[in-house]
Design a protein around this motif. Structure first.
Motif, PDB file in Angstrom:
ATOM      1  N   THR A 137       1.434   6.655  -6.696  1.00 36.01           N
ATOM      2  CA  THR A 137       0.448   7.466  -6.807  1.00 36.01           C
ATOM      3  C   THR A 137       0.847   8.756  -6.736  1.00 36.01           C
ATOM      4  O   THR A 137       0.404   9.821  -7.480  1.00 36.01           O
ATOM      5  CB  THR A 137      -0.909   7.284  -5.952  1.00 36.01           C
TER       6      THR A 137
ATOM      7  N   SER B 172       0.831  -1.228  -0.016  1.00 35.59           N
ATOM      8  CA  SER B 172       0.089   0.007  -0.159  1.00 35.59           C
ATOM      9  C   SER B 172       0.880   1.012   0.068  1.00 35.59           C
ATOM     10  O   SER B 172       0.669   2.318  -0.712  1.00 35.59           O
ATOM     11  CB  SER B 172      -1.016  -0.011   1.228  1.00 35.59           C
TER      12      SER B 172
ATOM     13  N   ASN C  78       3.874   1.401  -1.179  1.00 33.23           N
ATOM     14  CA  ASN C  78       4.669   1.782  -2.513  1.00 33.23           C
ATOM     15  C   ASN C  78       3.518   2.075  -3.383  1.00 33.23           C
ATOM     16  O   ASN C  78       3.920   2.918  -4.370  1.00 33.23           O
ATOM     17  CB  ASN C  78       4.947   0.176  -2.848  1.00 33.23           C
ATOM     18  N   GLU C  79       2.282   1.686  -3.514  1.00 37.67           N
ATOM     19  CA  GLU C  79       1.266   2.288  -4.440  1.00 37.67           C
ATOM     20  C   GLU C  79       1.033   3.456  -4.249  1.00 37.67           C
ATOM     21  O   GLU C  79       0.968   4.336  -5.140  1.00 37.67           O
ATOM     22  CB  GLU C  79      -0.025   1.455  -4.274  1.00 37.67           C
TER      23      GLU C  79
END
Length: 287
Positions: free
Chosen positions: A85, A78, A80-81
């Motif tokens: 983003t 999460s 990393n995402e």
């Protein structure tokens, strides 16, 4: 693994583990029922219960550790995402900023193009007005036309009957109120009025277009005005009808290119150097 048609597949590994647990439990029950006495069976049951408690506690702890591991992995993913983003959002903001700047530059370019088109169309109209000039002299057979007509009209203003040469004063308002000058300009009004009104509005348009390079465009406009037209403009701007033009004459130094010898009296140079006159200042303030 997911079934493409029916969604998630049945958890067979859990079912098998459950069946094996049931088989083991039944096995223990069968052995206990057939091999042990009631007292031994109770002792064996206590042993199994205690062992099972330890095993269950161990598996529960391992399951907890595995759950923590899964949550840590998911949290790392999460993060990393979220980082990706944020990077993508930063790139998008950069692209939006570039697009916004490009759009502003495009709008500015269009404004300049529209300004230049209007300006050059106005200058073209001004040139056509001067080309239509026609002055007939009582002592010349052929009429003077175009720029040559400015020369003839200039000499009409400087005619001895107007007596500007004898008016050796440095008071621009006194020169402008000189009745013979006003009468001479009135006789030329039919041809001169459209020309100087157009020139006035060109400078007004330049003055109100704040984005424009005023110095550059002013040079272009001044280059279109003949010397004798500058001299007529000077004397006309001193009269009540032309007072407001002094604002642009002074601001844009329109008469800087006026040859001194075209002044009807050397004293008038002081008037030129001190524009606007008091009457013009008052008229500009009332506008």
């Amino acid at each position: 693994m997911k079934d493409k048609k029916n969604g998630p597949s049945f958890p067979w590994h859990l079912a098998i583990a459950g069946v094996l647990s049931l088989v083991v439990l039944l096995g223990f029950y069968w052995v206990g029922a057939n091999k042990f006495s009631t007292e031994e069976w109770n002792e064996f049951g206590d042993f199994i219960a205690g062992a099972a408690g330890v095993i269950i506690t161990t598996f529960t702890f391992l399951a907890l550790l595995y759950t923590i591991h899964i949550q840590s992995t998911e949290l790392a993913l999460s993060r990393n995402e979220l980082s990706l983003t944020r990077d993508e959002l930063a790139l998008n903001r950069g692209e939006i900023a570039k697009s916004g700047k490009a759009l502003r530059d495009q709008v500015e370019t269009i404004k300049v193009q529209n300004f230049e088109r209007t300006l050059f169309e106005s200058l073209n109209f001004l040139s056509k007005l001067s080309e239509q000039f026609e002055w007939r002299s009582p002592v010349e057979d052929a009429p003077r036309t175009g720029v040559s007509a400015f020369f003839a009209m200039y000499h009409q203003i400087g005619h001895p009957s107007v007596a500007l040469g004898a008016l050796g004063v440095e008071d621009g308002d006194q020169i402008g109120n000189h009745a013979p000058l006003g009468e001479a300009l009135d006789r030329l009004r039919t041809q001169l009025a459209p020309y100087y009104r157009t020139l006035y509005n060109i400078y007004r348009y330049l003055d109100e277009s704040e984005f424009a390079d005023e110095v550059y465009y002013n040079r272009i406009i001044r280059a279109q005005i003949p010397d004798h037209a500058l001299a007529i403009l000077f004397y006309n701007s001193l009269t009540p009808r032309g007072l407001r033009f002094q604002k642009y004459i002074e601001k844009y130094a329109i008469l800087d290119n006026l040859p001194p010898e075209l002044l009807f009296n050397p004293h008038h140079r002081a008037v030129l150097d001190n524009l606007p006159t008091p009457n013009a200042t008052e008229a500009i303030g009332e506008a």
